[in-house]
Design a protein around this motif. Structure first.
Motif, mmCIF file in Angstrom:
data_model
loop_
_atom_site.group_PDB
_atom_site.id
_atom_site.type_symbol
_atom_site.label_atom_id
_atom_site.label_comp_id
_atom_site.label_asym_id
_atom_site.label_seq_id
_atom_site.Cartn_x
_atom_site.Cartn_y
_atom_site.Cartn_z
ATOM 1 N N LYS A 488 0.814 -1.223 0.000
ATOM 2 C CA LYS A 488 0.000 0.000 0.000
ATOM 3 C C LYS A 488 0.841 1.264 0.000
ATOM 4 N N GLY A 489 2.114 1.132 -0.272
ATOM 5 C CA GLY A 489 3.004 2.282 -0.336
ATOM 6 C C GLY A 489 2.977 3.065 0.962
ATOM 7 N N ALA A 490 2.802 4.392 0.805
ATOM 8 C CA ALA A 490 2.857 5.256 1.986
ATOM 9 C C ALA A 490 1.663 5.033 2.912
ATOM 10 N N HIS A 491 0.592 4.398 2.401
ATOM 11 C CA HIS A 491 -0.606 4.220 3.234
ATOM 12 C C HIS A 491 -0.510 3.001 4.151
ATOM 13 N N GLY A 492 0.448 2.134 3.886
ATOM 14 C CA GLY A 492 0.512 0.907 4.684
ATOM 15 C C GLY A 492 1.787 0.863 5.504
ATOM 16 N N MET A 493 1.741 0.126 6.607
ATOM 17 C CA MET A 493 2.947 -0.055 7.413
ATOM 18 C C MET A 493 3.433 -1.496 7.335
ATOM 19 N N GLY A 494 2.518 -2.381 6.946
ATOM 20 C CA GLY A 494 2.897 -3.788 6.866
ATOM 21 C C GLY A 494 3.058 -4.429 8.235
ATOM 22 N N ILE A 495 2.368 -3.859 9.231
ATOM 23 C CA ILE A 495 2.490 -4.375 10.596
ATOM 24 C C ILE A 495 1.276 -5.232 10.967
ATOM 25 N N GLY A 496 0.107 -4.870 10.397
ATOM 26 C CA GLY A 496 -1.163 -5.461 10.820
ATOM 27 C C GLY A 496 -1.156 -6.977 10.882
ATOM 28 N N LEU A 497 -0.797 -7.613 9.778
ATOM 29 C CA LEU A 497 -0.925 -9.072 9.751
ATOM 30 C C LEU A 497 0.106 -9.754 10.626
ATOM 31 N N SER A 498 1.288 -9.126 10.722
ATOM 32 C CA SER A 498 2.296 -9.748 11.581
ATOM 33 C C SER A 498 1.821 -9.687 13.037
ATOM 34 N N LEU A 499 1.169 -8.563 13.376
ATOM 35 C CA LEU A 499 0.600 -8.427 14.729
ATOM 36 C C LEU A 499 -0.524 -9.453 14.940
ATOM 37 N N CYS A 500 -1.365 -9.606 13.919
ATOM 38 C CA CYS A 500 -2.470 -10.569 14.028
ATOM 39 C C CYS A 500 -1.932 -11.967 14.303
ATOM 40 N N ARG A 501 -0.877 -12.306 13.554
ATOM 41 C CA ARG A 501 -0.347 -13.665 13.741
ATOM 42 C C ARG A 501 0.180 -13.827 15.157
ATOM 43 N N SER A 502 0.937 -12.807 15.674
ATOM 44 C CA SER A 502 1.447 -13.012 17.045
ATOM 45 C C SER A 502 0.314 -13.085 18.063
ATOM 46 N N ILE A 503 -0.776 -12.328 17.839
ATOM 47 C CA ILE A 503 -1.908 -12.405 18.789
ATOM 48 C C ILE A 503 -2.517 -13.809 18.770
ATOM 49 N N ILE A 504 -2.762 -14.303 17.555
ATOM 50 C CA ILE A 504 -3.414 -15.616 17.446
ATOM 51 C C ILE A 504 -2.516 -16.711 18.021
ATOM 52 N N GLU A 505 -1.197 -16.596 17.742
ATOM 53 C CA GLU A 505 -0.298 -17.628 18.273
ATOM 54 C C GLU A 505 -0.213 -17.569 19.794
ATOM 55 N N ALA A 506 -0.274 -16.344 20.347
ATOM 56 C CA ALA A 506 -0.263 -16.222 21.816
ATOM 57 C C ALA A 506 -1.521 -16.832 22.429
ATOM 58 N N HIS A 507 -2.565 -16.960 21.613
ATOM 59 C CA HIS A 507 -3.797 -17.601 22.085
ATOM 60 C C HIS A 507 -3.762 -19.124 21.879
ATOM 61 N N GLY A 508 -2.661 -19.610 21.287
ATOM 62 C CA GLY A 508 -2.571 -21.048 21.021
ATOM 63 C C GLY A 508 -3.259 -21.456 19.724
ATOM 64 N N GLY A 509 -3.495 -20.493 18.843
ATOM 65 C CA GLY A 509 -4.150 -20.823 17.569
ATOM 66 C C GLY A 509 -3.223 -20.604 16.389
ATOM 67 N N ARG A 510 -3.797 -20.561 15.198
ATOM 68 C CA ARG A 510 -3.031 -20.459 13.958
ATOM 69 C C ARG A 510 -3.755 -19.480 13.038
ATOM 70 N N LEU A 511 -2.942 -18.720 12.259
ATOM 71 C CA LEU A 511 -3.543 -17.782 11.284
ATOM 72 C C LEU A 511 -2.911 -18.049 9.934
ATOM 73 N N TRP A 512 -3.717 -18.214 8.903
ATOM 74 C CA TRP A 512 -3.172 -18.460 7.573
ATOM 75 C C TRP A 512 -4.091 -17.847 6.518
ATOM 76 N N VAL A 513 -3.574 -17.877 5.276
ATOM 77 C CA VAL A 513 -4.381 -17.287 4.213
ATOM 78 C C VAL A 513 -4.400 -18.213 3.004
ATOM 79 N N GLU A 514 -5.532 -18.233 2.342
ATOM 80 C CA GLU A 514 -5.632 -18.927 1.062
ATOM 81 C C GLU A 514 -6.103 -17.914 0.054
ATOM 82 N N SER A 515 -5.400 -17.856 -1.086
ATOM 83 C CA SER A 515 -5.773 -16.824 -2.057
ATOM 84 C C SER A 515 -5.183 -17.125 -3.427
ATOM 85 N N GLU A 516 -5.837 -16.651 -4.448
ATOM 86 C CA GLU A 516 -5.340 -16.710 -5.822
ATOM 87 C C GLU A 516 -5.433 -15.279 -6.353
ATOM 88 N N PRO A 517 -4.484 -14.883 -7.220
ATOM 89 C CA PRO A 517 -4.584 -13.522 -7.754
ATOM 90 C C PRO A 517 -5.921 -13.314 -8.471
#
Ligand code: ADP
Length: 530
Positions: A488-517
């Protein structure tokens, strides 16, 4: 907005009204069969209800009963309609039989309900016939499920009930008001009562679909209308019946009427005071809920900022640690070279400083990392469905201008689980916000976000959040949970998903994505059932 609870109550009343109408019809018929005038006339010099009218009321009540909304099977609807049509026919016959200019021969003997029942030669006024035709047409309209027709039926019922009020007042004042609208024969008290019940039933049977739907509302307006309407609805029949029923006592018509009116005023005053308290209480509850919602949002925003800062600092620390370590290594290498070459000792000091500063910086960063390390989740037992609802509500008040339909498929069997409500809401908010961002270029009629929750095969609670946005290629998919990865260039920090993953892992769960262009993306996370 109406609540199921109030609506159900009003529908029940419509049911009762239908039963009441049938009961009046049956009681009057019993009166005719057993020669009990009190049942069809109440008093000797008052107008009577003919057996024909009684039969018509049995038809009308049955039609109203069958056309109630909860049980709309096709058979019931058809039977209800047939009975309504039967009521119209009976009304027509009543009208014709009261029309003296039509010779008996034309009608044929036994065609009118009166002669057919052969119980009396009393005739109904033409107005009663017309009232039956209109009432049963209203019932027929009610069965057609068309908003405009239902509205017409409700308004017609409302006006006819208003006319009946005049009839009841006529009885109360011993004035022949019952004849003004109903002709020479007059309208009997049981007839007016049964018509009033049918009118009430027609208004209430599908109350949610017409002008009177405010009655089913759980808002303050609905409360006021319900209370006052019922009291008002009760007043005229009581005014009509009580003076006659109590006449043989020591009280006169006017005395009974005065007592009733003063009782009524007292009840109205009490109801208004109670309503005022209730409205007051509702108002303060609403204010409190609003305050709590704002507080919750502020907490969430603060937490998002804190967590994002923490994640950022942690990312910076991770990124800088290596180069700093390298600086330190190079500096010590220089030192070693200088020592072995016997080079000028003057370089020793600054090189040593380089090494020390680099090590210090590394130490500071290590400290910083320890300091901003995310707090362990503050878990409580919570209903995931509610957590999702709140997060989605908050997501709508966010900055995104994009209006995307949100679809929910939340399995009711998901048990309560132990989680940090704010952190999990942050995860949902972040994924939903990303999904919105990814749909900027999707045609607006294809935009959609689907949120599902269920218990997966491994026994974990799983939440899937799918969008119809741009999707991502294999390379982005691999890195999307790393810190500082953004498109997202200047509009994004690229922190959100990494934070989401650490939150979910701290809860003992898993976060993943499935996607096609070009095919959208589905982010899924799991949480253990505790
Ligand atoms: P940011 O939103 O600040 O870029 P995130 O870590 O939340 O940071 O997301 C990282 C990147 O992942 C986004 O820049 C985007 O390229 C990609 N991404 C996230 N969600 C989606 C999605 N639903 N569809 C396509 N790409 C996505």
């Amino acid at each position: 907005m109406h609540t199921k609870h109030h609506l159900l109550f009003l529908h029940r009343l419509a049911h009762l009204a239908a039963l009441g109408v049938m009961l009046v019809g049956v009681v009057v018929l019993v009166g005719w069969f057993n020669h009990l005038p009190v049942l069809y006339r109440v008093e000797h010099d008052l107008p009577l209800m003919t057996p024909g009218a009684a039969v018509s009321f049995v038809f009308t009540g049955a039609a109203l009963f069958l056309l109630q909304p909860e049980k709309t099977s096709l058979l019931r609807r058809i039977m209800g309609r047939l009975l309504a049509i039967g009521g119209v026919v009976l009304g027509l016959l009543m009208l014709l039989s009261s029309w003296h200019s039509i010779p008996d021969a034309l009608l044929g003997h036994g065609l009118t309900p009166l002669t057919w029942l052969n119980l009396s030669d009393a005739k109904d006024s033409p107005q009663t016939g017309i009232a039956f035709i209109l009432t049963c047409t209203g019932l027929f309209f009610l069965s057609l499920e068309r908003q405009s027709l239902i509205n017409v039926a409700q308004w017609a019922a409302f006006f006819s009930v208003m006319l009946l009020v005049a009839v009841f007042f006529g009885y109360a004042h011993q004035e022949d008001m019952f004849k003004v609208f109903t002709g020479e024969a007059g309208m009997a008290l049981p007839t007016a009562t049964a018509f009033a019940l049918v009118g009430l039933g027609i208004i209430l049977a599908k109350v949610e679909k017409g002008f009177f739907r405010i009655m089913a509302s759980n808002a303050s307006g609905g409360l006021v209308v319900r209370r006052v309407m019922f009291l008002m609805a009760l007043f005229p029949p009581l005014l009509g019946w009580l003076p006659i029923l109590l006449e043989h006592g020591t009280l006169t018509h006017t005395q009974v009427e005065s007592l009733l009116a003063s009782g009524m005023v007292m009840v109205i005053v009490l109801i208004v005071i109670r309503l005022a308290y209730q409205l007051d209480q509702e108002e303060s509850l609403r204010e409190q809920a609003q305050h709590e919602a704002v507080q919750h949002q502020t907490d969430l925003e603060q937490m998002v900022r804190l967590n994002t800062m923490g994640e950022m600092a942690s990312g910076i620390a991770h990124e800088l640690n290596q180069p700093l370590a390298a600086v330190a290594n190079y500096a010590s290498a220089c030192q070693r070279i200088l020592q072995s070459d016997g080079a000028t000792a003057r370089l020793q000091e600054p090189l040593q400083a380089i090494q020390q500063q680099a090590l210090r910086a590394s130490e500071i960063i290590r400290h910083l990392r320890a300091l901003v390390r995310k707090q362990p989740p503050h878990k409580v037992m919570a209903c995931l469905e509610q957590v999702i609802h709140e997060a989605l509500h908050l997501s709508k008040t966010g900055t995104s201008k994009l209006n995307v339909p949100l679809l929910l498929e939340l399995d009711a069997d998901v048990p309560d689980i132990s989680l940090d409500i704010i952190q999990i809401q942050q995860v949902i908010l972040n994924i939903v916000q990303n999904a919105r961002d990814a749909m900027q270029d999707t045609p607006s009629n294809c935009r959609q976000i689907l949120v599902r929750s269920f218990v997966n095969q491994e026994g974990f609670v799983q939440v899937d959040i799918s969008d119809t946005g741009s999707g991502m290629d294999e390379e982005l998919k691999q890195r999307v949970f790393d810190a500082f990865v953004t498109t997202k260039g200047a509009h994004g920090m690229g922190i959100g998903l990494s934070l989401c993953r650490s939150i979910i892992e701290a809860h003992g769960g898993r976060l993943w994505v499935e996607s096609e262009p070009g095919q959208g993306a589905t982010f899924s996370f799991t949480l253990p059932v505790t």
